[in-house]
Motif scaffolding. Structure first.
Motif, PDB file in Angstrom:
ATOM      1  N   ASN A 269       9.649   6.060  10.162  1.00  0.00           N
ATOM      2  CA  ASN A 269      11.109   5.878  10.766  1.00  0.00           C
ATOM      3  C   ASN A 269      11.902   6.117  10.139  1.00  0.00           C
ATOM      4  O   ASN A 269      13.737   6.334  10.860  1.00  0.00           O
ATOM      5  N   LEU A 270      12.445   6.859   9.191  1.00  0.00           N
ATOM      6  CA  LEU A 270      13.597   7.311   8.573  1.00  0.00           C
ATOM      7  C   LEU A 270      13.734   8.536   8.524  1.00  0.00           C
ATOM      8  O   LEU A 270      14.413   9.230   7.616  1.00  0.00           O
ATOM      9  N   ASN A 271      12.374   9.687   8.529  1.00  0.00           N
ATOM     10  CA  ASN A 271      12.397  11.020   9.074  1.00  0.00           C
ATOM     11  C   ASN A 271      12.906  11.197   7.733  1.00  0.00           C
ATOM     12  O   ASN A 271      13.850  12.210   6.928  1.00  0.00           O
ATOM     13  N   VAL A 272      11.588  11.290   6.549  1.00  0.00           N
ATOM     14  CA  VAL A 272      12.080  11.432   5.161  1.00  0.00           C
ATOM     15  C   VAL A 272      11.385  12.309   4.902  1.00  0.00           C
ATOM     16  O   VAL A 272       9.524  11.539   4.856  1.00  0.00           O
ATOM     17  N   ALA A 273      11.431  13.658   4.073  1.00  0.00           N
ATOM     18  CA  ALA A 273      10.662  14.362   3.551  1.00  0.00           C
ATOM     19  C   ALA A 273      10.461  15.228   2.791  1.00  0.00           C
ATOM     20  O   ALA A 273      11.879  15.468   2.487  1.00  0.00           O
ATOM     21  N   ARG A 274       9.712  15.430   1.869  1.00  0.00           N
ATOM     22  CA  ARG A 274      10.649  16.350   0.514  1.00  0.00           C
ATOM     23  C   ARG A 274       9.931  17.538   1.406  1.00  0.00           C
ATOM     24  O   ARG A 274      10.069  18.189   2.027  1.00  0.00           O
ATOM     25  N   SER A 275      11.001  18.758   0.355  1.00  0.00           N
ATOM     26  CA  SER A 275      11.078  20.326   0.615  1.00  0.00           C
ATOM     27  C   SER A 275       9.916  20.734   0.658  1.00  0.00           C
ATOM     28  O   SER A 275      10.081  21.539   1.253  1.00  0.00           O
ATOM     29  N   ASP A 276       9.467  20.459   0.770  1.00  0.00           N
ATOM     30  CA  ASP A 276       7.627  21.211  -0.054  1.00  0.00           C
ATOM     31  C   ASP A 276       7.267  20.751   1.282  1.00  0.00           C
ATOM     32  O   ASP A 276       5.682  20.923   1.600  1.00  0.00           O
ATOM     33  N   GLU A 277       7.385  19.884   1.687  1.00  0.00           N
ATOM     34  CA  GLU A 277       6.790  19.101   3.019  1.00  0.00           C
ATOM     35  C   GLU A 277       6.599  19.690   4.485  1.00  0.00           C
ATOM     36  O   GLU A 277       7.903  20.121   4.613  1.00  0.00           O
TER      37      GLU A 277
ATOM     38  N   ASP B  85       0.889  -1.462   0.166  1.00  0.00           N
ATOM     39  CA  ASP B  85       0.213  -0.257   0.067  1.00  0.00           C
ATOM     40  C   ASP B  85       1.113   1.253  -0.274  1.00  0.00           C
ATOM     41  O   ASP B  85       1.741   2.001   0.752  1.00  0.00           O
ATOM     42  N   PRO B  86       0.751   2.136  -1.265  1.00  0.00           N
ATOM     43  CA  PRO B  86       1.781   3.126  -1.078  1.00  0.00           C
ATOM     44  C   PRO B  86       1.538   4.623   0.060  1.00  0.00           C
ATOM     45  O   PRO B  86       2.336   5.070   0.311  1.00  0.00           O
ATOM     46  N   ASP B  87       0.011   4.280   0.351  1.00  0.00           N
ATOM     47  CA  ASP B  87      -0.166   4.400   1.313  1.00  0.00           C
ATOM     48  C   ASP B  87       0.895   5.090   3.078  1.00  0.00           C
ATOM     49  O   ASP B  87       1.350   5.421   3.318  1.00  0.00           O
ATOM     50  N   LEU B  88       0.200   3.605   3.242  1.00  0.00           N
ATOM     51  CA  LEU B  88       1.390   3.131   3.866  1.00  0.00           C
ATOM     52  C   LEU B  88       2.899   2.934   4.224  1.00  0.00           C
ATOM     53  O   LEU B  88       3.286   3.591   4.822  1.00  0.00           O
ATOM     54  N   ALA B  89       3.489   2.767   3.307  1.00  0.00           N
ATOM     55  CA  ALA B  89       5.019   2.673   2.730  1.00  0.00           C
ATOM     56  C   ALA B  89       5.732   4.002   3.113  1.00  0.00           C
ATOM     57  O   ALA B  89       6.251   4.338   3.334  1.00  0.00           O
ATOM     58  N   GLY B  90       4.610   5.119   2.431  1.00  0.00           N
ATOM     59  CA  GLY B  90       4.673   6.462   2.277  1.00  0.00           C
ATOM     60  C   GLY B  90       5.301   7.398   4.129  1.00  0.00           C
ATOM     61  O   GLY B  90       5.898   7.448   4.940  1.00  0.00           O
ATOM     62  N   GLU B  91       4.188   6.524   4.678  1.00  0.00           N
ATOM     63  CA  GLU B  91       4.093   7.088   6.112  1.00  0.00           C
ATOM     64  C   GLU B  91       4.969   6.715   7.239  1.00  0.00           C
ATOM     65  O   GLU B  91       5.756   7.004   7.988  1.00  0.00           O
ATOM     66  N   LEU B  92       5.615   5.135   6.617  1.00  0.00           N
ATOM     67  CA  LEU B  92       6.371   4.240   7.583  1.00  0.00           C
ATOM     68  C   LEU B  92       7.805   5.016   7.346  1.00  0.00           C
ATOM     69  O   LEU B  92       8.558   5.247   7.814  1.00  0.00           O
ATOM     70  N   LEU B  93       7.955   5.176   5.648  1.00  0.00           N
ATOM     71  CA  LEU B  93       9.137   5.897   5.350  1.00  0.00           C
ATOM     72  C   LEU B  93       9.200   6.915   6.465  1.00  0.00           C
ATOM     73  O   LEU B  93       9.979   7.973   6.416  1.00  0.00           O
ATOM     74  N   ARG B  94       7.738   8.390   6.126  1.00  0.00           N
ATOM     75  CA  ARG B  94       8.487   9.744   6.930  1.00  0.00           C
ATOM     76  C   ARG B  94       9.072   9.432   8.476  1.00  0.00           C
ATOM     77  O   ARG B  94       9.198   9.591   9.497  1.00  0.00           O
TER      78      ARG B  94
END
Length: 88
Positions: A74-82, A63-72
């Motif tokens: 657990n890994l503190n990954v965010a785009r510059s416009d977020e 599920d792309p939404d859950l994968a994005g949630e886990l990446l953000r």
């Protein structure tokens, strides 16, 4: 002989009332049973929630939404416009 018989009967009566499976313990066992049933229902809900997350993380159908949630998360990954908002 009668005194011994009376003592044995009194002892048996005491076990019926206050023994490990007597009348006093029966009420406590009923309360514990209801508590354990409530705990079991809670654990079943938790298991269903975890099973849903496992199904969403299946390598074949992630599920792309859950994968994005886990990446953000657990890994503190965010785009510059977020903008990240922490909710306590």
């Amino acid at each position: 002989m009668q005194g011994l018989s009376l003592a044995v009967l009194l002892l048996m009566g005491a076990f019926v009332i206050a023994g490990p499976s007597g009348l006093i313990a029966w009420g406590e066992n009923q309360r514990l049973l209801e508590q354990r049933r409530a705990d079991l229902a809670s654990l079943k809900l938790e298991r269903a929630r975890i099973q849903n997350r496992v199904d969403l993380l299946d390598p074949k159908h992630v599920d792309p939404d859950l994968a994005g949630e886990l990446l953000r998360g657990n890994l503190n990954v965010a785009r510059s416009d977020e903008m990240v908002m922490l909710i306590p």
